[in-house]
Design a protein around this motif. Sequence first.
Motif, PDB file in Angstrom:
ATOM      1  N   ASP A 178       0.842  -1.198   0.000  1.00 28.98           N
ATOM      2  CA  ASP A 178       0.000   0.000   0.000  1.00 28.98           C
ATOM      3  C   ASP A 178       0.881   1.254   0.000  1.00 28.98           C
ATOM      4  O   ASP A 178       1.843   1.341   0.778  1.00 28.98           O
ATOM      5  N   PRO A 179       0.571   2.249  -0.835  1.00 24.96           N
ATOM      6  CA  PRO A 179       1.381   3.479  -0.854  1.00 24.96           C
ATOM      7  C   PRO A 179       1.333   4.224   0.480  1.00 24.96           C
ATOM      8  O   PRO A 179       0.299   4.243   1.149  1.00 24.96           O
ATOM      9  N   VAL A 180       2.445   4.825   0.840  1.00 22.74           N
ATOM     10  CA  VAL A 180       2.526   5.696   2.014  1.00 22.74           C
ATOM     11  C   VAL A 180       2.947   7.073   1.515  1.00 22.74           C
ATOM     12  O   VAL A 180       4.046   7.233   0.969  1.00 22.74           O
ATOM     13  N   LEU A 181       2.076   8.078   1.709  1.00 20.97           N
ATOM     14  CA  LEU A 181       2.283   9.405   1.117  1.00 20.97           C
ATOM     15  C   LEU A 181       2.171  10.465   2.211  1.00 20.97           C
ATOM     16  O   LEU A 181       1.175  11.201   2.295  1.00 20.97           O
ATOM     17  N   PRO A 182       3.158  10.570   3.084  1.00 16.60           N
ATOM     18  CA  PRO A 182       3.042  11.416   4.279  1.00 16.60           C
ATOM     19  C   PRO A 182       2.928  12.914   3.997  1.00 16.60           C
ATOM     20  O   PRO A 182       2.588  13.682   4.908  1.00 16.60           O
ATOM     21  N   TRP A 183       3.177  13.343   2.778  1.00 19.98           N
ATOM     22  CA  TRP A 183       3.097  14.770   2.454  1.00 19.98           C
ATOM     23  C   TRP A 183       1.673  15.224   2.121  1.00 19.98           C
ATOM     24  O   TRP A 183       1.412  16.417   2.008  1.00 19.98           O
ATOM     25  N   LEU A 184       0.739  14.298   1.977  1.00 20.70           N
ATOM     26  CA  LEU A 184      -0.620  14.674   1.597  1.00 20.70           C
ATOM     27  C   LEU A 184      -1.307  15.424   2.732  1.00 20.70           C
ATOM     28  O   LEU A 184      -1.217  15.040   3.899  1.00 20.70           O
ATOM     29  N   GLU A 185      -2.018  16.490   2.365  1.00 18.09           N
ATOM     30  CA  GLU A 185      -2.681  17.332   3.352  1.00 18.09           C
ATOM     31  C   GLU A 185      -4.191  17.109   3.368  1.00 18.09           C
ATOM     32  O   GLU A 185      -4.773  16.643   2.387  1.00 18.09           O
ATOM     33  N   GLN A 186      -4.785  17.463   4.470  1.00 17.54           N
ATOM     34  CA  GLN A 186      -6.238  17.437   4.611  1.00 17.54           C
ATOM     35  C   GLN A 186      -6.838  18.634   3.885  1.00 17.54           C
ATOM     36  O   GLN A 186      -6.335  19.752   3.997  1.00 17.54           O
ATOM     37  N   ARG A 187      -7.924  18.411   3.139  1.00 18.80           N
ATOM     38  CA  ARG A 187      -8.594  19.502   2.433  1.00 18.80           C
ATOM     39  C   ARG A 187      -9.609  20.174   3.351  1.00 18.80           C
ATOM     40  O   ARG A 187     -10.342  19.486   4.086  1.00 18.80           O
ATOM     41  N   PRO A 188      -9.701  21.501   3.343  1.00 21.17           N
ATOM     42  CA  PRO A 188     -10.779  22.164   4.093  1.00 21.17           C
ATOM     43  C   PRO A 188     -12.134  21.662   3.592  1.00 21.17           C
ATOM     44  O   PRO A 188     -12.294  21.335   2.415  1.00 21.17           O
ATOM     45  N   VAL A 189     -13.097  21.603   4.469  1.00 22.18           N
ATOM     46  CA  VAL A 189     -14.402  21.073   4.096  1.00 22.18           C
ATOM     47  C   VAL A 189     -14.971  21.810   2.889  1.00 22.18           C
ATOM     48  O   VAL A 189     -15.543  21.206   1.980  1.00 22.18           O
ATOM     49  N   GLU A 190     -14.798  23.142   2.849  1.00 25.17           N
ATOM     50  CA  GLU A 190     -15.372  23.919   1.743  1.00 25.17           C
ATOM     51  C   GLU A 190     -14.717  23.611   0.397  1.00 25.17           C
ATOM     52  O   GLU A 190     -15.271  23.940  -0.662  1.00 25.17           O
ATOM     53  N   ASP A 191     -13.550  22.953   0.407  1.00 27.95           N
ATOM     54  CA  ASP A 191     -12.859  22.622  -0.835  1.00 27.95           C
ATOM     55  C   ASP A 191     -13.031  21.160  -1.240  1.00 27.95           C
ATOM     56  O   ASP A 191     -12.503  20.737  -2.279  1.00 27.95           O
ATOM     57  N   LEU A 192     -13.749  20.384  -0.448  1.00 27.94           N
ATOM     58  CA  LEU A 192     -13.930  18.976  -0.769  1.00 27.94           C
ATOM     59  C   LEU A 192     -14.890  18.806  -1.945  1.00 27.94           C
ATOM     60  O   LEU A 192     -15.836  19.591  -2.099  1.00 27.94           O
ATOM     61  N   PRO A 193     -14.702  17.786  -2.775  1.00 28.35           N
ATOM     62  CA  PRO A 193     -15.669  17.507  -3.832  1.00 28.35           C
ATOM     63  C   PRO A 193     -17.017  17.113  -3.248  1.00 28.35           C
ATOM     64  O   PRO A 193     -17.084  16.553  -2.140  1.00 28.35           O
ATOM     65  N   ASP A 194     -18.075  17.380  -3.990  1.00 26.16           N
ATOM     66  CA  ASP A 194     -19.423  17.129  -3.485  1.00 26.16           C
ATOM     67  C   ASP A 194     -19.627  15.676  -3.072  1.00 26.16           C
ATOM     68  O   ASP A 194     -20.262  15.388  -2.053  1.00 26.16           O
ATOM     69  N   ASP A 195     -19.094  14.746  -3.863  1.00 24.40           N
ATOM     70  CA  ASP A 195     -19.363  13.331  -3.581  1.00 24.40           C
ATOM     71  C   ASP A 195     -18.574  12.801  -2.392  1.00 24.40           C
ATOM     72  O   ASP A 195     -18.778  11.661  -1.976  1.00 24.40           O
ATOM     73  N   ALA A 196     -17.680  13.607  -1.823  1.00 28.32           N
ATOM     74  CA  ALA A 196     -16.950  13.183  -0.616  1.00 28.32           C
ATOM     75  C   ALA A 196     -17.675  13.587   0.658  1.00 28.32           C
ATOM     76  O   ALA A 196     -17.404  13.033   1.730  1.00 28.32           O
ATOM     77  N   LEU A 197     -18.614  14.524   0.562  1.00 28.49           N
ATOM     78  CA  LEU A 197     -19.248  15.066   1.761  1.00 28.49           C
ATOM     79  C   LEU A 197     -20.049  14.015   2.531  1.00 28.49           C
ATOM     80  O   LEU A 197     -20.121  14.064   3.761  1.00 28.49           O
ATOM     81  N   ILE A 198     -20.660  13.064   1.832  1.00 33.69           N
ATOM     82  CA  ILE A 198     -21.448  12.038   2.524  1.00 33.69           C
ATOM     83  C   ILE A 198     -20.578  11.206   3.469  1.00 33.69           C
ATOM     84  O   ILE A 198     -21.054  10.672   4.472  1.00 33.69           O
ATOM     85  N   PHE A 199     -19.280  11.142   3.171  1.00 31.10           N
ATOM     86  CA  PHE A 199     -18.367  10.355   4.001  1.00 31.10           C
ATOM     87  C   PHE A 199     -17.801  11.156   5.170  1.00 31.10           C
ATOM     88  O   PHE A 199     -16.862  10.726   5.834  1.00 31.10           O
ATOM     89  N   LEU A 200     -18.400  12.334   5.425  1.00 29.47           N
ATOM     90  CA  LEU A 200     -18.139  13.084   6.651  1.00 29.47           C
ATOM     91  C   LEU A 200     -19.264  12.892   7.663  1.00 29.47           C
ATOM     92  O   LEU A 200     -19.113  13.244   8.837  1.00 29.47           O
ATOM     93  N   LEU A 201     -20.379  12.332   7.213  1.00 30.03           N
ATOM     94  CA  LEU A 201     -21.567  12.236   8.049  1.00 30.03           C
ATOM     95  C   LEU A 201     -21.561  10.962   8.892  1.00 30.03           C
ATOM     96  O   LEU A 201     -20.940   9.968   8.531  1.00 30.03           O
ATOM     97  N   GLY A 202     -22.291  10.998  10.000  1.00 31.56           N
ATOM     98  CA  GLY A 202     -22.477   9.798  10.790  1.00 31.56           C
ATOM     99  C   GLY A 202     -23.280   8.775  10.007  1.00 31.56           C
ATOM    100  O   GLY A 202     -24.037   9.113   9.088  1.00 31.56           O
ATOM    101  N   SER A 203     -23.120   7.498  10.340  1.00 33.02           N
ATOM    102  CA  SER A 203     -23.841   6.427   9.656  1.00 33.02           C
ATOM    103  C   SER A 203     -24.165   5.329  10.669  1.00 33.02           C
ATOM    104  O   SER A 203     -23.882   5.465  11.870  1.00 33.02           O
ATOM    105  N   ARG A 204     -24.758   4.249  10.204  1.00 31.26           N
ATOM    106  CA  ARG A 204     -25.293   3.201  11.077  1.00 31.26           C
ATOM    107  C   ARG A 204     -24.302   2.754  12.154  1.00 31.26           C
ATOM    108  O   ARG A 204     -24.650   2.625  13.326  1.00 31.26           O
ATOM    109  N   TYR A 205     -23.063   2.486  11.776  1.00 32.20           N
ATOM    110  CA  TYR A 205     -22.070   1.963  12.723  1.00 32.20           C
ATOM    111  C   TYR A 205     -21.013   3.002  13.100  1.00 32.20           C
ATOM    112  O   TYR A 205     -20.057   2.669  13.798  1.00 32.20           O
TER     113      TYR A 205
END
Length: 247
Positions: free
Chosen positions: A65-92
């Motif tokens: 598996d690649p290890v890419l320690p230089w990658l940064e977290q994107r601000p929420v306002e800059d995230l793509p639309d289809d990634a936002l659902i994976f910020l929400l709470g879910s069943r588990y």
Amino acid sequence: MIVTLGVHASRADDLIEPDTLQLDPPVPLRSYVDSYGNQCQRLVAPAGRLQITSRGLVADRALPDPVLPWLEQRPVEDLPDDALIFLLGSRYCETDLLTEFAWSQFQQPCTGWERVQAICDYVNEHVHFDYGRTNPTKSAVQTFENREGVCRDFAHLAITLCRCVNIPARYCTGYLSDIEVPPPHSAMDFHAWFEAYLGDGWHVFDPRNNTPRIGRILIARGRDAADVALTTTFGPSVLESFEVWTA
């Protein structure tokens, strides 16, 4: 019954032998793609015993598996639309119950890849792996509290903590080989890990093993295990046995 056992479409070009589903007794199958892009098949199971077999041969790149320690977290306002659902709470993954802890434990200056790895380190160090210490309805908060579980529980807790600190995270299920892993080997099984959105894409993290592995073959992705169950039945059924072989 819905069956999700085939290799994910992202690995379809790597199939040397197709991983077709075989049923005994034979019944009609219909394929479809779910809302997360997973390959699924549906059938009406007959009364009595039903044996489901899936076999395939995949050409893997044999790279960890690649290890890419230089990658940064994107601000929420800059995230793509289809990634936002994976910020929400879910069943588990009850983000509302772990947000305060997550921000106190994984705040600045730890960001990006370093923050996700710190979450994986925490889960790996604080949760004891034990096949006998889980159940089908166990959630991230329950794992956080009793500190026991299987790879599914490790993934749910890490996903929840990532989402709490605004890093999109999605659940993955698939096959994982023991290539270049020294013995003793654990019993072969399906495996769960997750992907976090960093930089401009999704990247693999595995809090159960917490080390890069070779031969990770994706089956499906979703918000949590409820979205990617290997089999889903709409009526009474009993799993008598299952066997996984991956090498």
